[in-house]
Design a protein around this motif. Structure first.
Motif, PDB file in Angstrom:
ATOM      1  N   ALA A 120       0.836  -1.208   0.000  1.00 48.29           N
ATOM      2  CA  ALA A 120       0.000   0.000   0.000  1.00 48.29           C
ATOM      3  C   ALA A 120       0.868   1.254   0.000  1.00 48.29           C
ATOM      4  O   ALA A 120       0.543   2.239  -0.674  1.00 48.29           O
ATOM      5  N   LEU A 121       1.976   1.221   0.722  1.00 49.88           N
ATOM      6  CA  LEU A 121       2.840   2.410   0.768  1.00 49.88           C
ATOM      7  C   LEU A 121       3.411   2.725  -0.613  1.00 49.88           C
ATOM      8  O   LEU A 121       3.516   3.897  -1.002  1.00 49.88           O
ATOM      9  N   ALA A 122       3.761   1.679  -1.346  1.00 50.59           N
ATOM     10  CA  ALA A 122       4.287   1.917  -2.696  1.00 50.59           C
ATOM     11  C   ALA A 122       3.221   2.596  -3.562  1.00 50.59           C
ATOM     12  O   ALA A 122       3.510   3.537  -4.313  1.00 50.59           O
ATOM     13  N   VAL A 123       1.981   2.134  -3.409  1.00 47.82           N
ATOM     14  CA  VAL A 123       0.884   2.718  -4.194  1.00 47.82           C
ATOM     15  C   VAL A 123       0.649   4.168  -3.769  1.00 47.82           C
ATOM     16  O   VAL A 123       0.516   5.070  -4.610  1.00 47.82           O
ATOM     17  N   LEU A 124       0.600   4.390  -2.456  1.00 48.21           N
ATOM     18  CA  LEU A 124       0.347   5.748  -1.962  1.00 48.21           C
ATOM     19  C   LEU A 124       1.458   6.696  -2.390  1.00 48.21           C
ATOM     20  O   LEU A 124       1.202   7.857  -2.742  1.00 48.21           O
ATOM     21  N   ALA A 125       2.690   6.215  -2.363  1.00 43.90           N
ATOM     22  CA  ALA A 125       3.822   7.069  -2.749  1.00 43.90           C
ATOM     23  C   ALA A 125       3.695   7.484  -4.213  1.00 43.90           C
ATOM     24  O   ALA A 125       3.842   8.666  -4.561  1.00 43.90           O
ATOM     25  N   ARG A 126       3.384   6.510  -5.068  1.00 43.57           N
ATOM     26  CA  ARG A 126       3.226   6.823  -6.496  1.00 43.57           C
ATOM     27  C   ARG A 126       2.081   7.804  -6.715  1.00 43.57           C
ATOM     28  O   ARG A 126       2.209   8.781  -7.455  1.00 43.57           O
ATOM     29  N   ARG A 127       0.977   7.517  -6.071  1.00 43.83           N
ATOM     30  CA  ARG A 127      -0.207   8.356  -6.321  1.00 43.83           C
ATOM     31  C   ARG A 127      -0.020   9.774  -5.768  1.00 43.83           C
ATOM     32  O   ARG A 127      -0.362  10.752  -6.440  1.00 43.83           O
ATOM     33  N   THR A 128       0.481   9.868  -4.551  1.00 40.13           N
ATOM     34  CA  THR A 128       0.612  11.214  -3.971  1.00 40.13           C
ATOM     35  C   THR A 128       1.608  12.040  -4.781  1.00 40.13           C
ATOM     36  O   THR A 128       1.417  13.245  -4.969  1.00 40.13           O
ATOM     37  N   PHE A 129       2.657  11.376  -5.291  1.00 41.09           N
ATOM     38  CA  PHE A 129       3.592  12.132  -6.124  1.00 41.09           C
ATOM     39  C   PHE A 129       2.899  12.612  -7.400  1.00 41.09           C
ATOM     40  O   PHE A 129       3.076  13.758  -7.830  1.00 41.09           O
ATOM     41  N   ALA A 130       2.100  11.722  -7.978  1.00 41.29           N
ATOM     42  CA  ALA A 130       1.390  12.111  -9.214  1.00 41.29           C
ATOM     43  C   ALA A 130       0.495  13.325  -8.957  1.00 41.29           C
ATOM     44  O   ALA A 130       0.451  14.260  -9.771  1.00 41.29           O
ATOM     45  N   TRP A 131      -0.210  13.327  -7.820  1.00 46.32           N
ATOM     46  CA  TRP A 131      -1.096  14.453  -7.513  1.00 46.32           C
ATOM     47  C   TRP A 131      -0.297  15.728  -7.255  1.00 46.32           C
ATOM     48  O   TRP A 131      -0.677  16.807  -7.695  1.00 46.32           O
ATOM     49  N   ALA A 132       0.813  15.559  -6.538  1.00 47.73           N
ATOM     50  CA  ALA A 132       1.642  16.732  -6.224  1.00 47.73           C
ATOM     51  C   ALA A 132       2.231  17.313  -7.513  1.00 47.73           C
ATOM     52  O   ALA A 132       2.278  18.529  -7.711  1.00 47.73           O
ATOM     53  N   TRP A 133       2.679  16.416  -8.399  1.00 42.13           N
ATOM     54  CA  TRP A 133       3.307  16.886  -9.636  1.00 42.13           C
ATOM     55  C   TRP A 133       2.280  17.569 -10.532  1.00 42.13           C
ATOM     56  O   TRP A 133       2.544  18.587 -11.168  1.00 42.13           O
ATOM     57  N   GLN A 134       1.088  17.002 -10.541  1.00 38.95           N
ATOM     58  CA  GLN A 134       0.005  17.602 -11.316  1.00 38.95           C
ATOM     59  C   GLN A 134      -0.264  19.021 -10.815  1.00 38.95           C
ATOM     60  O   GLN A 134      -0.432  19.956 -11.599  1.00 38.95           O
ATOM     61  N   GLU A 135      -0.252  19.173  -9.511  1.00 35.20           N
ATOM     62  CA  GLU A 135      -0.494  20.495  -8.919  1.00 35.20           C
ATOM     63  C   GLU A 135       0.651  21.452  -9.290  1.00 35.20           C
ATOM     64  O   GLU A 135       0.434  22.608  -9.637  1.00 35.20           O
ATOM     65  N   TYR A 136       1.875  20.909  -9.248  1.00 39.20           N
ATOM     66  CA  TYR A 136       3.043  21.740  -9.572  1.00 39.20           C
ATOM     67  C   TYR A 136       2.970  22.219 -11.021  1.00 39.20           C
ATOM     68  O   TYR A 136       3.161  23.411 -11.314  1.00 39.20           O
TER      69      TYR A 136
END
Lengths: 773, 288
Positions: B269-285
């Motif tokens: 789950a941590l691997a999934v959360l890490a990928r997803r949260t980065f994707a959301w953060a990058w999208q925001e950036y």
């Protein structure tokens, strides 16, 4: 008869409730506002002058021999009035609903973690708890028997006289060697569910000063409590008087005794009122749970999708004591193949003793575990046949004239196909773009685990059924006293039964029936107590049927007397009084004219009748599991729509839809509440609720880790309520409370399987079950 | 049980010095649960609810100083713009009632590995201001947690506040539980991108004896973003790099099997959360 000493108003049960409305109306429950405003007196709110608090010392071991108990230190603690062990018991040392095998206080040995060993009464609850901790018990710790399969094999210690097989049942229906063209099999594991009533076990025992006792108690059956208590206290039943105290939910968890005997014993010993209130953790060992089970199934069908046979082996873990296990396994077997016509079946059921927490009654009562299995099997079979899952069910759905695997013919409307078609044809919720949805509508909710990534939708269907009322020849009846008199210038009907309002709305139902039957606008329902005959339990979805029947019968007797009074007082012109009826607080003739109003007719007269209502008896099952064992059968179907995050194994139930035949909705609003509440309990078992037991010990005995659905987990329920009318029951009604909890969970499982393509066989579904780990 | 109710911060510190065994209580959402479960029976309870200074926050020297007694509800309603990661974490705490009572300071005091605020504080490089009559000191958050429910406070110290920079970039928080609300984390993950310094911060919750940082994952992601000139171009990171980041976060965890979940699931789950949260953060950036 000695009357109970009155308790202060705010801390005693509500004495009577006024009901305004007749059957078929959505009459609001009279205690509703009190409950939501926090003013309703629950059993834990009771208080009496000079009251002591009781506390229970419980076994830390699942299995141990008791070598010695020393209470000296505990008795010397501040504030302590009494410390009791099994040596102090005046009467029967064991109790139980079906088999008296559970010690009131442990002697010789303890058979589960949390078994009651000693009691303390003290001035303050904390003093009682601290003193209980000072009771020294010398245990010889033994290896617990925690595996039900081991219990069946006969290996391991024998926990009770006669061995560990509490009941074995075999149902043989049709050809025992039937073969089929298409065969599917599966093994399903169901976890242990807790009833999780919001009100933990509690009550107040008040000694009457003459050797008897009054108990104010949250229970499901006052008289069966009373009879067990009388034996334990060595008192005649009339000296043990029970009054229902506010019940904070029951769901089967209050069928067995919990603190009842303990409070009475302490009260009689100290001569003071004694109150006991469990905390949540104690509650987890203070009542029985839903049986965990392992179910192995094989279904055979022909190529057209007609069932040829069902073979099932059902093993339920009864835990340390019998409770109602023997009846639960009977249901589990009777309904093992689901609401489908199957010409041949072999069903074998075991319920066994182990050193796990005792299991017994819970909403659905044996029909829940097997529904997960037979519905998974039907989906598997549909897949093997290349058929739509609903189509397969429709081809096999029970119809009037079919028989149960127990040989009992199905009578009256049996709308299984119609219920399935109804849920099938309800509109599906919109599939909005997952990435645009509010977090609360996605798996994981506000924990922010997905913005749509990995989310797959699935739709699943399930149908289920069970019996209403007691089965296998167990005597089923209820008693009601109905009184009509003039109170403050108005005709008033009073209804008095011993039947427990546990939140299901029985008080309202009783009042509605009197309102309709006697045509009286002022109806009060007295609080339940043992001053009137037994009402039977608030379980098995039976109270509206059986106690409703008793109230109706008593009302008819009262009406008969009122009509006789009228005829003799008014003089019966040409016998037309035969057709007079009661309505609008008056006597009305056939042309709708008022003959006389009730206030004038009654004057000072009090018309009071007590009646028992007994539905037709049921039969025991024979050695081949055959017999007309069940009174009434109630059916429901569910459709679940879920979103599953397939990368995290998290589930969001988008919608539950249901159709249920209730015969006649006495209170449509209450029916709606039952359909929603039952579905929530089914959803809980499907995706989160499990009492985790390891080597006989509960690992999650609190709401921190035993999770029940919140408002963000429970979706809206789309529902269609059918009123097809049972020709045998009062008003044609059917029991409503349990079917919503039966097929709701299996529908969720089916939807999860549809979303993930996985064979999920463990209930509740855990995230790990949905991932390749 | 003795119940102390200081009216001022000074008085609270004096009481803590006089009776270092005193258990501080703010919202009580941990302390009262422990008392209810009879896990321990403190001789002395130090009620900090009357110390008004603790519930204040203000900007100071380019950072924010947030009093230990500021509730989760107020973090959400007053600080979402400046502390978005912590606000997301706060939103996942308990129920509205618990968020109204519970405080970030209390979370730090309990130092549970499952505390929801911790991954957000780790990812954003918070520091914790602790005080005693001897004076005050700041402890970097990644030196604050010493073991399960153990923190770096001295017996006479109380948590005064925590310090954070107003978010210098997108921040995310995600938590896995088996219920959609009111749930203790099976595991959780906080992520913070520092656009100015072009660094990455992480925090892992409920997957080790203490809340953890995934240092190697932070360095890997920062280098991958720098090497590919992504900060400037805004181009997405190759999938292999995003997956590698997830793997490194999972590797940094030290989970166990317990009643809430298995170690294997937590890592996954941590691997999934890490990928997803980065994707959301990058999208925001990149959305700017």
């Amino acid at each position: 008869m000695i009357e109970a000493r009155p308790l202060p108003t705010r801390q005693r049960p509500v004495a009577q409730s006024a009901i305004t409305g007749g059957i078929g109306e959505s009459v609001k429950r009279p205690e509703g506002v009190l409950k939501v405003s926090g003013d309703f007196p629950y059993s834990s709110d009771l208080w009496a002058e000079g009251m002591l608090w009781g506390s229970t010392l419980r076994s830390p071991h699942p299995y141990a021999r008791i070598r010695a108990i020393d209470t000296t230190q505990a008795a010397a603690m501040p504030g302590v009035h009494s410390v009791l062990t099994h040596a102090d018991l005046p009467g029967r040392k064991v109790y139980g609903l079906e088999i008296a095998d559970q010690p009131v206080l442990a002697f010789d040995c303890v058979r589960y973690q949390g078994e009651a060993v000693a009691l303390v009464a003290a001035e303050h609850p904390e003093q009682a708890r601290r003193a209980a901790a000072k009771v020294r018990v010398d245990y010889e710790v033994l290896e617990p028997l925690s595996d039900p399969e081991l219990a069946i094999s006969g290996e391991g210690p024998s926990l009770h006289e006669g061995g560990n097989i509490l009941r074995r049942l075999r149902i043989e229906h049709g050809d025992q060697n039937a073969r089929a063209e298409v065969v599917v099999s599966g093994e399903y594991v169901i976890g242990m569910q807790d009833q999780a009533p919001l009100g933990p076990e509690s009550g107040l025992a008040v000694p009457d000063g003459e050797g008897g006792v009054d108990l104010y108690i949250a229970t499901q059956w006052l008289h069966v409590d009373r009879d067990q208590l009388a034996a334990v206290l060595a008192l005649p039943p009339e000296r043990v008087r029970l009054t229902l105290a506010g019940v904070g939910g029951a769901f089967g968890g209050r069928e067995d005794l919990s603190m009842q005997a303990h409070a009475c014993l302490l009260a009689l010993r100290t001569g003071r009122p004694v109150k006991i209130v469990y905390g949540r953790q104690e509650s987890f060992v203070g009542h029985v749970h839903r049986h965990p089970g392992r179910l192995r199934y094989e279904h055979g069908a022909d190529r057209n999708g007609r069932l040829v046979y069902v073979k099932a082996s059902i093993v339920l873990d009864g835990g340390a004591y019998a409770s109602s296990s023997t009846a639960v396994i009977s249901n589990a077997c009777s309904f093992a193949s689901g609401p489908y016509a199957v010409p041949n079946a072999t069903i074998e059921g075991w319920v066994v003793y182990t050193n796990n927490p005792p299991c017994g009654a819970m909403r659905g009562f044996g029909s829940v575990q097997n529904c997960f299995a037979h519905e998974a099997q039907m989906d598997k079979l549909a897949q093997a046949l290349g058929l739509d899952p609903v189509e397969l069910r429709l081809r096999n759905a029970f119809q009037t004239g079919d028989t149960l695997v127990t040989g009992q013919p199905l009578e009256g409307p049996i709308p299984v196909a119609e219920l399935l078609q109804r849920v099938l044809s309800m509109p599906l919720p919109e599939t909005a773009d997952a990435s645009r949805r509010d977090l609360r509508e996605l798996p994981g909710g506000v924990s922010n685990t997905t913005h749509g990534e990995g989310v797959r939708r699935g739709v699943g269907y399930a149908a289920g059924f069970k019996n209403v009322g007691y089965s296998e020849g167990f005597p089923d009846y209820s008693t009601a006293r109905v009184t009509l008199r003039v109170v403050e210038g108005r005709a008033q009907a009073e209804v008095h039964t011993a039947s427990a309002e546990v939140g299901q709305g029985l008080v309202t139902i009783q009042g509605q029936i009197a309102h309709t039957e006697l045509g009286v606008s002022q109806v009060v329902v007295l609080n339940a107590d043992t001053r009137v005959g037994s009402g039977g339990s608030s379980s098995a979805s039976r109270q509206t049927y059986i106690t409703g029947g008793a109230v109706k019968t008593a009302c008819e007797a009262v009406r008969q007397r009122v009509l006789e009074m009228a005829r003799s007082e008014l003089g019966d012109q040409a016998g037309s009084g035969e057709n007079w009826r009661l309505a609008d607080d008056s006597l009305i003739d056939t042309s709708g004219r008022t003959v006389i109003d009730l206030v004038t007719l009654l004057g000072d007269e009090v018309v009071s009748e007590e009646r028992e209502y007994r539905p037709r008896p049921t039969e025991p099952l024979d050695e081949r599991g055959q017999g007309k064992a069940h009174l009434q059968l109630a059916f429901a179907a569910h459709r679940a729509v879920v979103d599953v995050d397939v990368e995290l194994g998290l589930v969001h139930v988008v919608e539950l839809a249901t159709a249920q035949d209730v015969g006649k909705a006495i209170n449509p609003l209450a029916v709606e509440g039952q359909l929603e509440g039952g579905a929530a309990q089914g959803l809980g078992l499907a995706i989160m609720e499990q009492v985790l037991v390891k080597d006989g010990k509960i690992m999650n005995p609190s709401f921190t880790d035993y999770l029940i659905p919140t408002i963000l987990d429970m979706p809206p329920v789309r529902m269609e309520v059918l009123e097809l009318g049972d020709p045998r029951s009062p008003y044609g009604l059917k029991g409503v409370g349990e079917p919503p909890a039966i097929s709701s969970g299996p529908a969720v499982l089916a939807a999860i399987r549809a979303a993930t393509g996985r064979e999920v066989s463990h209930v509740p579904v855990r995230p790990d079950d949905l991932l390749d780990l | 049980m003795e119940f102390l109710q200081p009216a001022t911060w000074r008085e609270a510190l004096e009481m803590k010095t006089a009776q270092p065994q005193a258990l501080p209580i703010a919202g009580g959402t941990d302390v009262l649960v422990d008392l209810n479960f009879d896990r321990h029976r403190p001789e002395v309870i130090l009620d900090l609810n009357r110390v008004t200074e603790l519930s204040e926050w203000q900007p100071a020297n380019g950072r924010l100083r947030v009093g230990a007694g500021v509730s989760y509800s107020r973090v959400i309603s007053e600080l979402s713009d400046r502390l978005p990661g912590l606000a997301l974490a706060s939103r996942s705490v308990g129920s509205p009632q618990i968020r109204n009572r519970g405080t970030v300071g209390g979370n730090l005091g309990s130092a549970s590995p499952a505390g929801d605020a911790h991954p957000a504080l780790l990812a954003t490089r918070a520091s914790i201001e602790v005080s005693s009559v001897r004076g005050s000191r700041e402890i970097p958050v990644d030196e604050f947690f010493l073991g399960p429910k153990r923190n770096a406070l001295k017996p006479d110290e109380l948590i005064a506040a925590f310090w954070l920079r107003p978010a210098p970039g997108p921040q995310q928080f995600a938590k896995v539980g088996t219920r959609n609300a009111m749930v203790i984390a099976v595991c959780s993950f906080g992520l913070a991108l520092d656009v100015e310094q072009q660094t990455v911060g992480t925090g892992i919750g409920s997957a080790g004896p203490i809340p953890l940082r995934a240092g190697e994952a932070e360095r890997f992601l920062a280098e991958a973003l720098a090497d590919g000139n992504h900060w400037r171009s805004g181009q997405p990171l190759p999938q292999s790099a995003r997956e590698r980041f997830g793997e490194l976060v999972a590797q940094a965890a030290r989970p166990i099997d317990d009643v809430r979940g298995t170690a294997a699931f937590r890592r996954r789950a941590l691997a999934v959360l890490a990928r997803r949260t980065f994707a959301w953060a990058w999208q925001e950036y990149t959305a700017g």
